[in-house]
Design an enzyme around this catalytic site. Sequence first.
Site, short mmCIF file in Angstrom:
data_model
loop_
_atom_site.label_atom_id
_atom_site.label_comp_id
_atom_site.label_asym_id
_atom_site.label_seq_id
_atom_site.Cartn_x
_atom_site.Cartn_y
_atom_site.Cartn_z
N GLY A 1 0.82 -1.21 0.00
CA GLY A 1 0.00 0.00 0.00
C GLY A 1 0.85 1.25 0.00
N GLY B 1 2.62 3.67 1.49
CA GLY B 1 3.21 3.96 2.79
C GLY B 1 3.63 5.41 2.92
CG ASP C 1 11.33 8.22 6.26
OD1 ASP C 1 10.70 7.90 5.23
OD2 ASP C 1 12.48 8.68 6.24
N GLY C 2 7.83 7.51 5.65
CA GLY C 2 6.80 8.20 4.86
C GLY C 2 7.34 9.30 3.97
NE ARG D 1 0.09 0.92 -6.82
CZ ARG D 1 1.20 1.62 -6.77
NH1 ARG D 1 2.34 1.02 -6.94
NH2 ARG D 1 1.19 2.91 -6.53
CG ASP E 1 4.86 -3.55 -5.15
OD1 ASP E 1 5.45 -4.61 -5.42
OD2 ASP E 1 5.42 -2.57 -4.65
P1 AMP Z 1 8.53 1.11 -3.89
O1 AMP Z 1 9.79 0.32 -3.78
O2 AMP Z 1 8.74 2.60 -3.90
O3 AMP Z 1 7.67 0.66 -5.00
O4 AMP Z 1 7.75 0.84 -2.52
C1 AMP Z 1 7.40 -0.42 -2.05
C2 AMP Z 1 6.54 -0.28 -0.82
O5 AMP Z 1 7.27 0.32 0.26
C3 AMP Z 1 5.30 0.57 -1.00
O6 AMP Z 1 4.29 0.01 -0.19
C4 AMP Z 1 5.74 1.91 -0.46
O7 AMP Z 1 4.66 2.70 -0.04
C5 AMP Z 1 6.62 1.51 0.70
N1 AMP Z 1 7.64 2.52 1.03
C6 AMP Z 1 8.77 2.78 0.33
N2 AMP Z 1 9.47 3.76 0.94
C7 AMP Z 1 8.77 4.14 2.02
C8 AMP Z 1 8.97 5.11 3.07
N3 AMP Z 1 10.05 5.89 3.10
N4 AMP Z 1 8.02 5.19 4.03
C9 AMP Z 1 6.94 4.41 4.02
N5 AMP Z 1 6.70 3.49 3.08
C10 AMP Z 1 7.59 3.34 2.10
MG MG Z 2 6.00 1.07 -5.82
#
Ligand code: AMP
Ligand code: MG
Length: 492
Positions: A93, A95, A128-129, A186, A255
């Site tokens: 989801g 994040g 950390d979002g 997705r 995803d």
């Molecule tokens: P991604 O690799 O960017 O496709 O992210 C994979 C998952 O990790 C997704 O659910 C993102 O929302 C979560 N995510 C990646 N980086 C962060 C972050 N810094 N804080 C919170 N969630 C994250």
């Molecule tokens: Mg992603």
Amino acid sequence: MSGTAVFPAIVLGDRFARELPELAIAWRAERAPDPRLLVLNGPLAERLGLDPAWLRGPDGLALLTGAQLPEGARPVAQGYAGHQFGGYSPRLGDGRALLLGELADPDGRPVDLHLKGSGRTPFARGGDGLAAVGPMLREYVVSEAMHALGIPTTRSLAVVATGARVQRETELPGAVLARVAASHLRVGSFQYARATDDLDLLRRLADHAIDRHHPAAAAAEHPYRALYAAVVDAQARLIAQWMLVGFVHGVMNTDNMTISGESIDFGPCAFLDAFDPATVFSSIDEGGRYAYGNQPAVGQWNLARLAEALLPLLADDEQDAVAVATELLGGYAPAYRAVYAAGLRRKFGLPDGLPDGLEDAVAGTLIDQALTQMEQSRVDFTGFFRDLAAAARGDAEPARSRFLDLAAFDDWLARWRALDPDPDAMGRVNPVYIPRNHLVEQALAAAVDGDLDPLHHLLAAVTDPYRARPGFERYADPAPEDFGDYRTFCGT
Ligand code: AMP
Ligand code: MG
């Protein structure tokens, strides 16, 4: 929901949140302490009916960071699952992202306005979002380059520095990316819906996807089968187009694979310089799962995961559903091959049909031989095709000088020229400018230090990629020798 900001007739739809509440958690962006616009996509803003001058002002920045939204907006974090490097995570989801709502493109089709780096959400797990300036600018540059290359992709509207500090290996300046997509559905969205065992939700999600992305499926005898076939086809085409420009996505988790067929989530991605199918750029992809040459197979693997999620909609009986899914997935390889082979042929300046049905025997073999020689000599994938067009015009030296085995290349060249390749047609499909890794790194580093000029120059090059222009010579050159073995880091 409006505060003091004035929103000139901006309507953010809430269709996703309304139709699929199980996949949406109402949420707000974290406040950016000191928002500062780094880059704005004026033409894209105008396409969406947003005034670029207004977006640059304080109210615009409030929208671009999610601080204040037009009346009626219902921002949500979207739920999805996903296979990451082959391992299943039932709850990923958004994040650190939010769907602000839907805008309309000039044809009236809904498009998502979405933020990345807007603070922790209930899906944040240990994260950390936040997002750092560098990776958000990287997504901006690469997505806009992909769009200019004619490849379906999410777009980037703006990157705003937040004024917050983000802790990665070192402390970095934070940023929010505002991006625009046909949708953020997705493969992982379907996996998430399927895992709830709520068939009505799965059906609503499929109906939503058909309506937004593959409307022709609605009229088919079996709409959900037609939906699946359409996604298979869209992804086969997309990945073929990546291969034709030497693009390595780097994290093809389920995803990160859209239902629309747009490229999405440009993390540790990069473009090939030397042609080598084993090329991996991502520092976390130790096994080379997402290497350049593996991308077509990974796409098919991901689509098999989509089929598993859709099974209850494909037929009443599970065995029948598996048979249907297997047959439809069988369309992937031929669809991929058709787009890839036609694209390669155009890159080599060869017409679609040669006399006497010699196509495969002549052009196919010739192209394979060129790729083999390119791999052996580690030839720059993008530069080679421009030089080859020059060879078709009579100046073979730049192309020749790229090869170690000159006799083999000269032999190849003579046979290729005999097919009467069209250099003008080659110039229309072979880019001069791609976001070369060393230039991207330079531009991002300068931007982090407050100098946005290199970023704007790079964008000027890669958003008009087929037209060689004076002053941009170094944007067409490969990385200097000392740039070394390029790695992108997933500290995104
Ligand atoms: P991604 O690799 O960017 O496709 O992210 C994979 C998952 O990790 C997704 O659910 C993102 O929302 C979560 N995510 C990646 N980086 C962060 C972050 N810094 N804080 C919170 N969630 C994250
Ligand atoms: Mg992603």
